[in-house]
Design a protein around this motif. Structure first.
Motif, PDB file in Angstrom:
ATOM      1  N   MET A   1       1.186   9.239   4.881  1.00  0.00           N
ATOM      2  CA  MET A   1       0.602   7.887   4.898  1.00  0.00           C
ATOM      3  C   MET A   1       1.681   6.861   4.561  1.00  0.00           C
ATOM      4  O   MET A   1       1.810   5.834   5.216  1.00  0.00           O
ATOM      5  CB  MET A   1      -0.483   7.739   3.814  1.00  0.00           C
TER       6      MET A   1
ATOM      7  N   ARG B   1       0.814  -1.225   0.000  1.00  0.00           N
ATOM      8  CA  ARG B   1       0.000   0.000   0.000  1.00  0.00           C
ATOM      9  C   ARG B   1       0.848   1.277   0.000  1.00  0.00           C
ATOM     10  O   ARG B   1       0.321   2.374   0.205  1.00  0.00           O
ATOM     11  CB  ARG B   1      -0.990   0.030   1.191  1.00  0.00           C
TER      12      ARG B   1
ATOM     13  N   GLN C   1      -4.693  -0.117  -9.618  1.00  0.00           N
ATOM     14  CA  GLN C   1      -5.841   0.673 -10.076  1.00  0.00           C
ATOM     15  C   GLN C   1      -5.688   1.034 -11.551  1.00  0.00           C
ATOM     16  O   GLN C   1      -4.693   1.642 -11.933  1.00  0.00           O
ATOM     17  CB  GLN C   1      -5.955   1.957  -9.231  1.00  0.00           C
ATOM     18  N   PRO C   2      -6.655   0.670 -12.391  1.00  0.00           N
ATOM     19  CA  PRO C   2      -6.553   1.044 -13.798  1.00  0.00           C
ATOM     20  C   PRO C   2      -6.582   2.561 -13.968  1.00  0.00           C
ATOM     21  O   PRO C   2      -7.318   3.248 -13.260  1.00  0.00           O
ATOM     22  CB  PRO C   2      -7.808   0.421 -14.426  1.00  0.00           C
TER      23      PRO C   2
ATOM     24  N   SER D   1      -8.641   7.189  -2.203  1.00  0.00           N
ATOM     25  CA  SER D   1      -7.301   6.630  -2.079  1.00  0.00           C
ATOM     26  C   SER D   1      -7.283   5.223  -2.648  1.00  0.00           C
ATOM     27  O   SER D   1      -8.090   4.383  -2.260  1.00  0.00           O
ATOM     28  CB  SER D   1      -6.891   6.594  -0.604  1.00  0.00           C
TER      29      SER D   1
ATOM     30  N   HIS E   1       0.224  14.942   2.545  1.00  0.00           N
ATOM     31  CA  HIS E   1      -0.668  13.968   3.162  1.00  0.00           C
ATOM     32  C   HIS E   1      -0.297  12.542   2.746  1.00  0.00           C
ATOM     33  O   HIS E   1      -0.184  11.644   3.582  1.00  0.00           O
ATOM     34  CB  HIS E   1      -2.111  14.284   2.763  1.00  0.00           C
ATOM     35  N   LEU E   2      -0.095  12.336   1.449  1.00  0.00           N
ATOM     36  CA  LEU E   2       0.226  10.987   0.977  1.00  0.00           C
ATOM     37  C   LEU E   2       1.613  10.550   1.444  1.00  0.00           C
ATOM     38  O   LEU E   2       1.835   9.390   1.787  1.00  0.00           O
ATOM     39  CB  LEU E   2       0.112  10.921  -0.548  1.00  0.00           C
TER      40      LEU E   2
ATOM     41  N   THR F   1      -0.069   4.079  -2.493  1.00  0.00           N
ATOM     42  CA  THR F   1      -1.378   4.738  -2.374  1.00  0.00           C
ATOM     43  C   THR F   1      -1.350   6.156  -2.955  1.00  0.00           C
ATOM     44  O   THR F   1      -0.496   6.963  -2.592  1.00  0.00           O
ATOM     45  CB  THR F   1      -1.819   4.785  -0.895  1.00  0.00           C
TER      46      THR F   1
ATOM     47  N   LYS G   1      -4.179   9.415  -4.549  1.00  0.00           N
ATOM     48  CA  LYS G   1      -5.587   9.814  -4.579  1.00  0.00           C
ATOM     49  C   LYS G   1      -6.010   9.968  -6.013  1.00  0.00           C
ATOM     50  O   LYS G   1      -5.379  10.704  -6.773  1.00  0.00           O
ATOM     51  CB  LYS G   1      -5.777  11.133  -3.827  1.00  0.00           C
TER      52      LYS G   1
END
Ligand code: SF4
Ligand code: SF4
Ligand code: SF4
Ligand code: FES
Lengths: 242, 626
Positions: free
Chosen positions: A88, A54, A70-71, A64, A84-85, A57, A59
């Motif tokens: 994380m 992960r 994710q295509p 998220s 922010h990312l 990750t 956005k």
């Protein structure tokens, strides 16, 4: 890129940079081609996507998602390098450090280690606040050419996929669940399997940390001249854009 | 130490010392399931049942028999709680360790079992006769404390009944005989009712009131698949498992996917602590459920279905097998259902083996495929590519039952009940500190207070709506409504009175999630352990006010980066109590003086070193008088 592929291409943005993608590509694949680096640990070129660490990750459309599975979608606005990312991702990398036993100064992967390099890239400079889980897992040195120290394993599963899909062997697999889930070998120990030091799964590029160890080659390249001593992890991808 | 326990190979102490299983017997078991690797869970369940262990040598041979590698077999065997790599007793007693059981006297009951059997929780007796274990919620919270003894369920245990049961078992009595002397002459339905009360406290109009047989299916055969889907869509029915996705839309997606095969799967794996509504439907309305699945099959063009029953409900297996058999006989399953040419559909029962995560759609499909119960990467979604890669509709028990009733009485009838956005009725399973725990079928839209009045929960200080992954509310929120728009719930309502310790409940729920995380992704696998440890710190009075921020931040990361619903909701017990019971946390967290952390206890930190050195520290142990 073939002509037909170009026709079905579409664009989207990552942090405002326009990126071209083709139907069926993941966000990360498109980003890599465009020279935008999205941090990752479990994903590796030439292996099936797993989507488990992960760290990738991002956005996308406000949600998220893991960029490696994710295509890509036309017109989507993807955020990648936001504070922010990064926070994380730093949390996730810290979790991996705390889940296992990592003593970089005495580890032969130092400088070549993707986990360590990711910590540098994500500015993991302060003392961490998470508790240490201090597992105690047996070292498997049964094989004449290979040793396995799963105390440093980050459960990325790259060895599993490389052995299954590239070597056609299936030497590694996951056992257990939850915090007890970990990588194990197809037999009593490594010597009991058909692992060979020439397997892709055993090669230096597959295991991102110092868990799969090839005997008698440690420290051949001195610390200071190792892969991530020369540049931040991901610089090879980012250079494509310069 | 949580992480110290290691499972699987490489651990020398865990050698299985049962007599080796003859090759021929393993081969026979594999053959019974067509040597199909997708039936691995059935194969392993049977090996476990018969030989009480999945020994390394058996794994080798099962692998050979199904064309897998040993590590793949081990991956499945080590994932499910009810499968074991070390020998288990011929009688395995699993005490339900839900928080409600704890508050209903579990401790006294387990002490009796330990005393009579002479083993502690987690142990197997030396003669291999008994294993004593705890297991998370088995769906009997309305009659806690409860236990599973092999496939038999015991409920409402007291120290007296526990002693009688343990002594009978010790004397060699079969578990079934504890339930009834005439167990063998009872029908499957009677057997279920002898073990478990259904506690239907309020029957509503849709599911638990009078239900005519096959009325929905009879209508469905005269409709086109498109008409069926439209009816379900128009009714406003939403999935009753918790997520609340529109059922009709799900069916429409699956139906419009062109593929060689389609599948319909019933999710009968309600594992959320405090939920037991499906148990009641499976016992009292099994025909209605299968009717609903059959209607769904017609709607999406499926010829095969799976009823995935959680391992904890193994006591309902016979009953369900009998219902399936009866329906095949009556032409309600199989070829040309109700005489309609081309309408073919049959269902197999798939039993789980103790894994909460298998209630997640993708994990449930993995489990049906004979894999460890790990959620699938989305997209693709099950309606596009599900079981074995084919379009699959997964709905829960209550949803299918509703669908059958909608086809009987019409979309309008259903739509008129409940509230805007939450139509129809809902089964609530109510337990904890109230006078009448049990099942209530009510239209959506009641307030929590109204429900509490109905169930005799006047003393309630906190109500957990929707199990651990739901919301814990305090008295000042009892006016809130039980609907998708306000307090959404899969049905669990757990009531706690003012004597209960909120942090104890939160810690229990966090350990539940730690135990039930599949471990696939980092935030959920590791992060939940950290949350659990942090809550322990609060409970011990070792927390600083900054630790509240730590809880919130860590929860945020877990929710945002987790791969499936489990990790996206597992911090809820913490977040909802922080919000609704802030005083509980501030009462037990103290500011540290001079920036030095009160929480750091040097004595315990150096304890390990002391033991190794076999002496005390001159610097830090100066207060010790030895
Ligand atoms: S594996 Fe990487 S992070 Fe772990 S100790 Fe070695 S160098 Fe450090
Ligand atoms: S051994 Fe290495 S490659 Fe394999 S899962 Fe562990 S960290 Fe990843
Ligand atoms: S969130 Fe938890 S249960 Fe879901 S995939 Fe990740 S580890 Fe597994
Ligand atoms: S790189 Fe995407 S989840 Fe690991």
């Amino acid at each position: 890129m073939s002509g037909t592929k170009k026709e079905t291409g579409f664009t989207f943005t990552i942090d405002g940079i326009e990126v071209t993608a083709y139907a069926g590509q993941t966000i990360m694949e498109a980003a890599d081609e465009a020279g935008v680096y999205i941090p990752r640990l479990c994903d590796h070129e030439g292996l099936r996507h797993q989507g488990s660490c992960r760290v990738c990750t991002v956005k996308a459309g406000g949600r998220s998602v893991a960029a490696c599975t994710q295509p890509a979608a036309p017109g989507q606005a993807v955020e990648n390098e936001t504070p922010h990312l990064t926070k994380m991702r730093r949390d996730l990398v810290e979790m991996l450090f705390h889940e296992g036993n990592h003593l970089c100064p005495i580890c032969e992967a130092s400088g070549n280690c993707e986990l360590q390099a990711m910590a540098y890239r994500l500015d993991m400079t302060e003392a961490t606040k998470f508790p240490y889980l201090e597992p105690c897992r047996a070292l498997d040195a049964s094989h004449p050419d290979i040793a396995l120290d799963t105390n440093r394993c980050i459960s990325c599963g790259r060895c599993i996929r490389a052995s299954q899909d590239v070597d056609g062997k299936g030497i590694f697999g996951y056992v257990g669940r939850g915090i007890h889930r970990r990588v194990a070998v197809n037999g009593e120990n490594l010597a009991d399997t058909d692992a060979e030091v020439t397997d892709h799964a055993i090669s230096a590029e597959v295991c991102p940390v110092g868990c799969i160890i090839r005997k008698r080659v440690g420290f051949a390249v001195p610390i200071g001249e190792r892969e991530f001593d020369k540049g931040l992890i991901g610089h090879d991808i980012e250079e494509k854009r310069k | 130490m949580e992480n110290g326990h290691e499972t699987g190979n490489g651990v020398a102490a865990q050698v299985c010392d049962v007599a080796p299983v003859p090759d021929a017997e393993l081969a026979a078991i594999c053959t019974r399931y067509g040597c199909d690797k997708h039936r691995m869970l059935d194969i392993l369940r049977e090996v476990q049942d018969r030989y009480r262990c999945i020994a390394p040598s058996t794994m080798d041979r099962i692998a050979a028999g199904t064309g897998l590698t040993r590590i793949e077999v081990e991956g499945v065997a080590s994932f499910y709680s009810f499968l074991s790599l070390t020998p288990k007793g011929r009688v395995t007693i699993r005490l339900c360790d839900d928080i409600v059981d704890r508050y209903s006297g579990l401790e006294a009951v387990s002490a009796i079992f330990e005393e009579v059997l002479g083993i502690r929780i987690g142990e197997t007796s030396a003669d291999g006769a008994f294993s004593l274990e705890v297991t998370p919620c088995i769906g009997m919270c309305d009659q806690a404390p409860a236990a599973m003894v092999n496939d038999v369920v015991l409920t409402r245990l007291t120290p007296e009944t526990a002693r009688a049961a343990a002594e009978a078992l010790k004397a060699g009595e079969a578990p079934e005989r504890i339930v009834s002397e005439r167990f063998s002459s009872l029908t499957p339905h009677e057997r279920a009712l002898h073990m478990v009360d259904n506690n239907i406290r309020h029957a509503g109009e849709v599911l638990l009131g009078p239900v005519p047989e096959e009325a929905g299916l009879n209508n469905a055969v005269s409709m086109t698949p498109a008409q069926i889907i439209t009816a379900v869509e128009d009714s406003g029915l939403r999935g009753c498992g918790g997520a609340g996705f529109t059922t009709g839309r799900k069916w429409r997606f699956a139906a419009s996917e062109r593929a060689e095969k389609h599948f319909v799967i019933c999710n009968a794996d309600e594992g959320e602590p405090g939920t037991f509504k499906d148990r009641v439907l499976l016992t009292e309305r099994p025909h209605l459920l299968i009717e609903g699945m059959t209607i769904a099959a017609r709607a999406v063009g499926a010829r095969e279905g799976i009823l995935y029953l959680r391992g904890e409900y193994v006591y309902l297996r016979e009953l369900l097998e009998q219902v399936l058999e009866e329906r095949r006989r009556r032409g309600l399953l199989g070829k040309a259902i109700l005489g309609v040419k081309g309408f073919d559909f049959d269902i197999r029962l798939q039993l789980g083996a103790g894994a909460y995560i298998c209630g997640e759609e993708g994990a449930l499909i993995s489990s049906c495929e004979g894999l460890p119960g790990e959620p699938k990467t989305r997209p693709p979604f099950p309606v596009n590519r599900g079981y074995l890669g084919y379009p699959t509709v997964v709905n829960n028990v209550e949803t299918f039952c509703h669908a059958a009733r909608i086809l009987d009485r019409g979309a309008k009838w259903f739509h008129a009940m409940g509230t805007e956005g939450s139509h129809g009725t809902k089964l609530f399973s109510v337990c904890g500190d109230c006078l009448n725990p049990g099942i209530y079928e009510l239209p959506y839209g009641h307030t929590v207070r109204e429900l509490l009045e109905m169930v005799g929960g006047g003393e309630a200080a906190a109500v957990q709506v929707g199990g651990p992954s739901g919301t814990m509310i305090a008295r000042d929120s009892f006016h809130r409504k039980l609907t998708f728009d306000d307090l959404a719930t899969g049905g669990a309502i757990i009531i706690f009175n003012g004597d209960r310790n909120i942090l104890e409940i939160v810690e229990y729920y966090m350990s539940f999630f730690v135990h039930e995380s599949c471990g696939y992704c980092t935030p959920c696998r590791v992060g939940n352990v950290f949350l659990q440890k942090a809550i322990q710190k609060f409970r011990k009075g070792l927390a600083n006010p900054e630790d509240i921020d730590y809880l919130k931040e860590l929860s945020g990361t877990i929710i945002e980066t987790s791969r499936c619903g489990l990790g996206m909701t597992s911090p809820n017990p913490i977040l909802s109590t922080l919000k609704n019971f802030p005083l509980v946390y501030s009462a037990v967290s103290k500011p540290s003086k001079d920036g030095i952390r009160d929480t750091f206890d040097i004595q315990s930190a150096i304890d390990g070193a002391r033991k190794i050195a076999k002496r005390r520290s001159y610097i830090f142990d100066k207060d010790f008088t030895q």
